[in-house]
Design an enzyme around this catalytic site. Structure first.
Site, PDB file in Angstrom:
ATOM      1  N   GLY A  25      41.732 -81.152  73.627  1.00  0.00           N
ATOM      2  CA  GLY A  25      41.621 -81.991  72.442  1.00  0.00           C
ATOM      3  C   GLY A  25      42.324 -81.360  71.260  1.00  0.00           C
ATOM      4  N   GLY A  28      43.640 -82.915  63.240  1.00  0.00           N
ATOM      5  CA  GLY A  28      44.560 -82.544  62.187  1.00  0.00           C
ATOM      6  C   GLY A  28      44.486 -81.082  61.803  1.00  0.00           C
ATOM      7  CE  LYS A  46      37.322 -77.606  65.561  1.00  0.00           C
ATOM      8  NZ  LYS A  46      36.150 -78.353  65.031  1.00  0.00           N
ATOM      9  CG  ASP A 140      33.876 -87.058  61.168  1.00  0.00           C
ATOM     10  OD1 ASP A 140      34.108 -88.274  60.979  1.00  0.00           O
ATOM     11  OD2 ASP A 140      34.730 -86.270  61.613  1.00  0.00           O
TER      12      ASP A 140
END
Length: 339
Positions: A25, A28, A46, A140
């Site tokens: 994945g 931005g 990540k 979010d």
């Protein structure tokens, strides 16, 4: 299973103890890799993108996200396993959840129905209740931030989450994903737990229809619908329609709390009586119902607009079909035992 793409020539081969074997994945601000330790253990790694890693403010945000995840109960998110925020390549290692995102699942296999939709609704609102209990606003919540793990849904990506009651940075614009924002995010006003309930309801409607409830075309058109229109809820089963409608109230003060939604979905919003007398509904877990609820925690205005969600079918510029001008919010339907 989560699709794993190949590494790009510019990707690192290793971060800390983890060999990077593919991409799972990206957004931005960061890229997420599938990592593997020497003992074969897999994890999601990540990595903050290079242009942001040189900015102390973005490093601080990355570190804050890691702390947020650490506060949340392990059953409802992917837990942090390791991190290096101060190095040249800032990264966070978290538990690998072997399953697609909700947006990916719906796009591949179609809308969720029946008990699949019921389990999704109960599992995700349970996660939100735990997140709010930890004193966190996610801000979010959307289909791509729900991973469909083998043991149930997990809520991920706390990159713009905030401590409930704390002041967020004030600035121009708003923060979130346009298609999955609450009215108070659009108008850049103080946020409470209701912001996550609105976007939870929008996500459940996406799961049931495969369409973004407020569209996915221009930001101005999406914001106009969020503020002025109600989406068509007819695709939802009766067991979900009322509570989803309540969570989509334009006024956050009119939305229920996550724990109240959970009790409603479990059929325990009221005491059920039969020949044996009143039965416990489990409401004691939420505290004494005679005690007035405290005011919802708030945070200050958000700082900037971030990204858009993917998945589903975006409408044309004329707006999606099935909208009505501001109907009355439907109260949650109460379920009674017959007899």
């Amino acid at each position: 299973m989560t699709a794993v793409g190949p590494l790009l020539p510019s990707d690192p081969a290793r971060l800390g103890a983890y060999e990077l074997v593919g991409r799972i994945g990206e957004g931005g601000q960061s890229v997420v890799y599938l990592g593997r330790r020497e003992d074969g253990e897999q994890a999601a790694v990540k990595l903050l993108r290079d242009r942001f890693s040189r900015d102390p403010e973005w490093r601080a945000r990355f570190e804050r996200e890691m702390r947020m995840i650490g506060r949340v109960a392990g059953f409802c998110t992917a837990q942090v396993l390791d991190a290096d925020i101060s190095g040249d390549l800032p990264y966070v290692v978290s538990e690998y959840v072997p399953g697609p995102s909700l947006s990916g699942l719906v796009n591949e296999k179609g809308p969720r129905t029946g008990t699949d939709l019921d389990r999704l609704a109960i599992g995700t609102v349970t996660a939100l209740a735990a997140i709010h209990r930890a004193g966190i606003l996610h801000r979010d919540f959307k289909p791509s931030n729900v991973l469909m793990g083998p043991d149930g849904p997990r809520v991920i990506d706390f990159g713009i989450a905030r401590i409930a009651g704390a002041s967020a940075t004030k600035g121009s614009g708003v923060v979130g994903t346009p298609s999955y924002m609450a009215p108070e995010q659009v108008t850049d006003t103080d946020l409470g737990t209701g912001v996550d309930l609105f976007t939870w309801a929008a996500t459940m409607l996406f799961a049931a229809t495969g369409r973004h409830p407020f569209g996915n075309d221009t930001i101005s058109a999406v914001f106009h619908r969020i503020l002025n229109y109600e989406p068509d809820l007819s695709a939802l089963p009766e067991s979900l329609r009322g509570v989803v409608a309540s969570c989509l109230a334009k006024d956050p003060a009119q939305r229920p709390e996550a724990q109240g939604v959970l009790l409603t979905l479990l059929g325990g919003a009221e005491t059920i009586e039969d020949d044996m007398g009143p039965l416990s509904t489990g409401a004691h877990f939420a505290g004494d119902p005679r005690t007035p609820p405290s005011a919802p925690p708030t945070v200050g205005r958000a700082d900037h607009l971030m990204g858009t969600d993917s998945g589903g079918t975006g409408p044309g510029l004329g707006g999606p079909a099935g909208y009505a001008q501001m109907p009355q919010t439907v109260p949650p339907r109460r379920r009674r035992r017959g007899g």
